[in-house]
Enzyme design. Structure first.
Site, PDB file in Angstrom:
ATOM      1  N   PHE A 238      47.900 -35.467-144.012  1.00 32.82           N
ATOM      2  CA  PHE A 238      47.567 -34.658-145.074  1.00 32.82           C
ATOM      3  C   PHE A 238      48.177 -34.897-146.385  1.00 32.82           C
ATOM      4  O   PHE A 238      49.317 -35.422-146.486  1.00 32.82           O
ATOM      5  CB  PHE A 238      48.191 -33.248-144.769  1.00 32.82           C
ATOM      6  CG  PHE A 238      48.034 -32.204-146.016  1.00 32.82           C
ATOM      7  CD1 PHE A 238      46.891 -31.625-146.121  1.00 32.82           C
ATOM      8  CD2 PHE A 238      49.271 -31.625-146.376  1.00 32.82           C
ATOM      9  CE1 PHE A 238      46.859 -30.701-147.117  1.00 32.82           C
ATOM     10  CE2 PHE A 238      49.295 -30.643-147.335  1.00 32.82           C
ATOM     11  CZ  PHE A 238      47.836 -30.204-147.764  1.00 32.82           C
ATOM     12  N   GLN A 239      47.476 -35.162-147.541  1.00 37.95           N
ATOM     13  CA  GLN A 239      47.973 -35.471-148.709  1.00 37.95           C
ATOM     14  C   GLN A 239      48.685 -36.908-148.813  1.00 37.95           C
ATOM     15  O   GLN A 239      49.391 -37.321-149.729  1.00 37.95           O
ATOM     16  CB  GLN A 239      48.996 -34.479-149.538  1.00 37.95           C
ATOM     17  CG  GLN A 239      48.493 -33.214-149.793  1.00 37.95           C
ATOM     18  CD  GLN A 239      49.501 -32.128-150.382  1.00 37.95           C
ATOM     19  OE1 GLN A 239      50.514 -32.531-150.681  1.00 37.95           O
ATOM     20  NE2 GLN A 239      48.813 -31.399-151.398  1.00 37.95           N
TER      21      GLN A 239
END
Length: 582
Positions: free
Chosen positions: A129-130
């Site tokens: 994530f990210q």
């Protein structure tokens, strides 16, 4: 070895102690005398923000509304103060939102250090994530970048980052720090500033024989012309530069980025070169016998067609970056080095001269430009307001002492053509990249970098909407920034080209804008809208007199054009003063 937790001031502890990577980051900033950070928190950089919590009294953090706003603010801060701008952003979209600003800082040689958070090291390459590979993304638009996965690297890498960003030809540096490194405890021995990096030479060796050869050419010149760029400002060489031009009475023109290094009304100043520069210095570039370039890079907007650029002249090029010498224009004598060092060496060899007849040619060309163009710009016969008359009125009120921060477009050219400037570091704009949306956040940064100065942001109605959210930053942190929006209801520069070169086929350049005064009101910022000439001076005076930020929307002519202009594909001596000449 003394052990401390991450909420203890590292300055109070001596020798070795255990600290987190985040504390080491904060200590590095304090050691580099950083006082202001522009940033936006997020998950991957949260440990650094947690450490920052205990240093609010020493490090002023400005919470922007978009990461692009952070880096443009850091640029404005750096450009006006001479310090290195500092930015915090998180991983993924937080980091990628910095890319435009990094590219802008790279091409305009602005020292900025961006610190981005990154996912845990064991997650790298897993599409976590990210997670974004910001190091590879930003390699072309940074002077140096590096990813830290172990806290032990933080002190040395950050020391290198600040050294590389500020030394030599300045530029942006990005340091990506994984979250585990931010949290990691390690044996910390304090911060040591960097003064040397192997394989990196900040400044080239000055060659005395080139200094002598350059002096000989200048001493022999009958029609010398100096063109200077931002290198004079970046080298803090304004004093030396003035001594240089004054000793030999050298006619001197500036680029957009060099503007304000000398007062714009200096007797030897002959105006601005470039696509929308002054008639005289552009035209007479092709008549000078020696062209002395100081801290400028012969950008295409300055030279026009290279095969028609100063072919009759011998070229002396002073630059700190050897890569710029002979890149676009072949040099007769290259003078490598920091102009702070090379100019005094050159001054010592210069013969006092007067070039009265040659200077008179520039004055005659300026008088012609005033008669044909400038006086009509200053005192228009139309009912509609013009951008140019706004600048002339503003000059009367600021007396040339304000920092002018312009966005990109027609208004930018008008600001650079007509604003009076008495102090260095007064013209802040996006020169090389031409980034719309630059001015508002850059003006915020400039005000924090020079709180004692009046800072005026000037934008068009198109560029104003690129980073309008930064009004929220003004609302929260209260920098006294004066905002002028010159609203012509068009994307003006593109429209001008469509009119002149595309048969007035206005393809998607008419733009509908909100009521900017009402938008400002929503952010608790005072403002007013002006459309009548009789209201202009009073409104400008009220804006400048306000002890807080103020937004002034000025309605100007929809189809006004910026002249002079060197049309694309033409040489600088083919400059035109009206559309009838195209």
């Amino acid at each position: 070895m003394k052990t401390i937790d991450q909420h203890t001031n590292p300055k109070e502890n001596k020798q070795f102690y255990q600290a987190t990577g985040s504390i080491a980051v904060i200590d590095a900033l304090l050691s580099e005398n950083v006082d202001t950070i522009f940033g936006y928190p997020g998950g991957a950089i949260m440990p650094i923000y947690d450490a920052l919590f205990d240093y609010k009294d020493k490090l002023h953090h400005i919470l922007v509304r978009h990461e692009q706003g952070a880096i443009h603010a850091a640029q404005g801060y750096a450009r006006v103060s001479g310090k290195t701008g500092v930015v915090f952003a998180t991983s993924g979209p937080g980091a990628t939102n910095l890319v435009t600003g990094l590219a802008d800082a790279m091409i305009d040689s602005t020292p900025v250090v961006c610190i981005t958070g990154q996912v845990f090291a064991h997650l790298l390459g897993t599409d976590a994530f990210q997670e974004t590979d910001i190091v590879n993304i930003t390699s072309p638009v940074t002077k140096w970048n590096y990813q830290i996965t172990d806290a032990n690297e933080i002190p040395e890498v950050l020391a290198k980052a600040f050294y590389i960003a500020k030394s030599g030809r300045p530029g942006p540096v990005l340091i990506d720090i994984t979250k585990n490194a931010q949290l990691q405890l390690f044996d910390y021995n304090g911060y040591k500033s960097c003064i040397h990096v192997r394989s990196y030479r900040a400044k080239p060796v000055v060659k005395p024989e080139y200094i002598q050869a350059a002096a000989d050419l200048i001493n022999q010149a009958k029609k010398p012309l100096v063109i200077f760029g931002q290198g004079v400002i970046l080298g803090n060489a304004e004093k030396e530069f003035l001594q240089f031009i004054e000793k030999a009475s050298l006619p001197t023109a500036w680029t957009i980025m060099g503007m304000s290094a000398i007062p714009t009304d200096h007797p030897l100043g002959v105006g601005m070169v470039g696509m929308h520069g002054n008639y005289g210095p552009n035209y007479l570039t092709n008549e000078c016998d020696v062209l002395i370039a100081v801290g400028m890079r012969f950008d295409d907007r300055v030279t026009g067609r290279l095969d028609k650029y100063a072919k009759q002249a011998k070229i002396v090029h002073l630059d700190i970056d050897p890569a710029e010498v002979d890149k676009n224009v072949l040099t007769t004598v290259p003078v490598w080095g920091d102009c702070k060092e090379t100019l005094p060496l050159l001054i010592a060899l210069l013969e006092p001269k007067e070039h009265k007849a040659w200077l008179q040619e520039f004055q005659d060309k300026m008088q012609y430009e005033e008669e044909v163009l400038i006086n009509k710009e200053r005192f228009p016969e139309t009912e509609e307001l013009t951008m140019s008359e706004v600048l002339f009125e503003l000059n009367e009120l600021t007396h040339g002492d304000a920092v002018m921060v312009s966005d990109v477009g027609q208004h930018q050219m008008v600001v650079c053509r007509y604003s009076k400037q008495n102090q260095t570091r007064s013209n802040i704009t996006s020169g090389g990249l031409g980034t719309m949306g630059f001015a508002l956040p850059a003006a915020i940064g400039a005000k924090f970098g020079a709180p004692e100065r009046t800072v005026v942001a000037i934008m068009g109605d198109g560029s104003a909407q690129m980073n309008l959210q930064e009004l929220g930053t003004i609302m929260q942190f209260q920098p006294n920034v004066k905002i002028i929006i010159l609203n012509n209801q068009f994307l003006g520069m593109v429209r001008q080209w469509q009119e002149l070169f595309h048969e007035k086929r206005y393809s998607f350049t008419d733009i509908t804008s909100p009521d900017f005064v009402q938008v400002a009101k929503g952010y608790h910022i005072k403002g007013q809208k002006v459309a009548e000439r009789s209201e202009l001076k009073k409104a400008l005076a009220e804006m400048l007199a306000s002890n807080e930020s103020y937004l002034l929307e000025i309605m100007v002519a929809k189809e006004d054009n910026v002249f002079p202009m060197v049309p694309q594909g033409k040489g600088v001596s083919e400059i035109v003063l009206s559309k009838d000449q195209i």
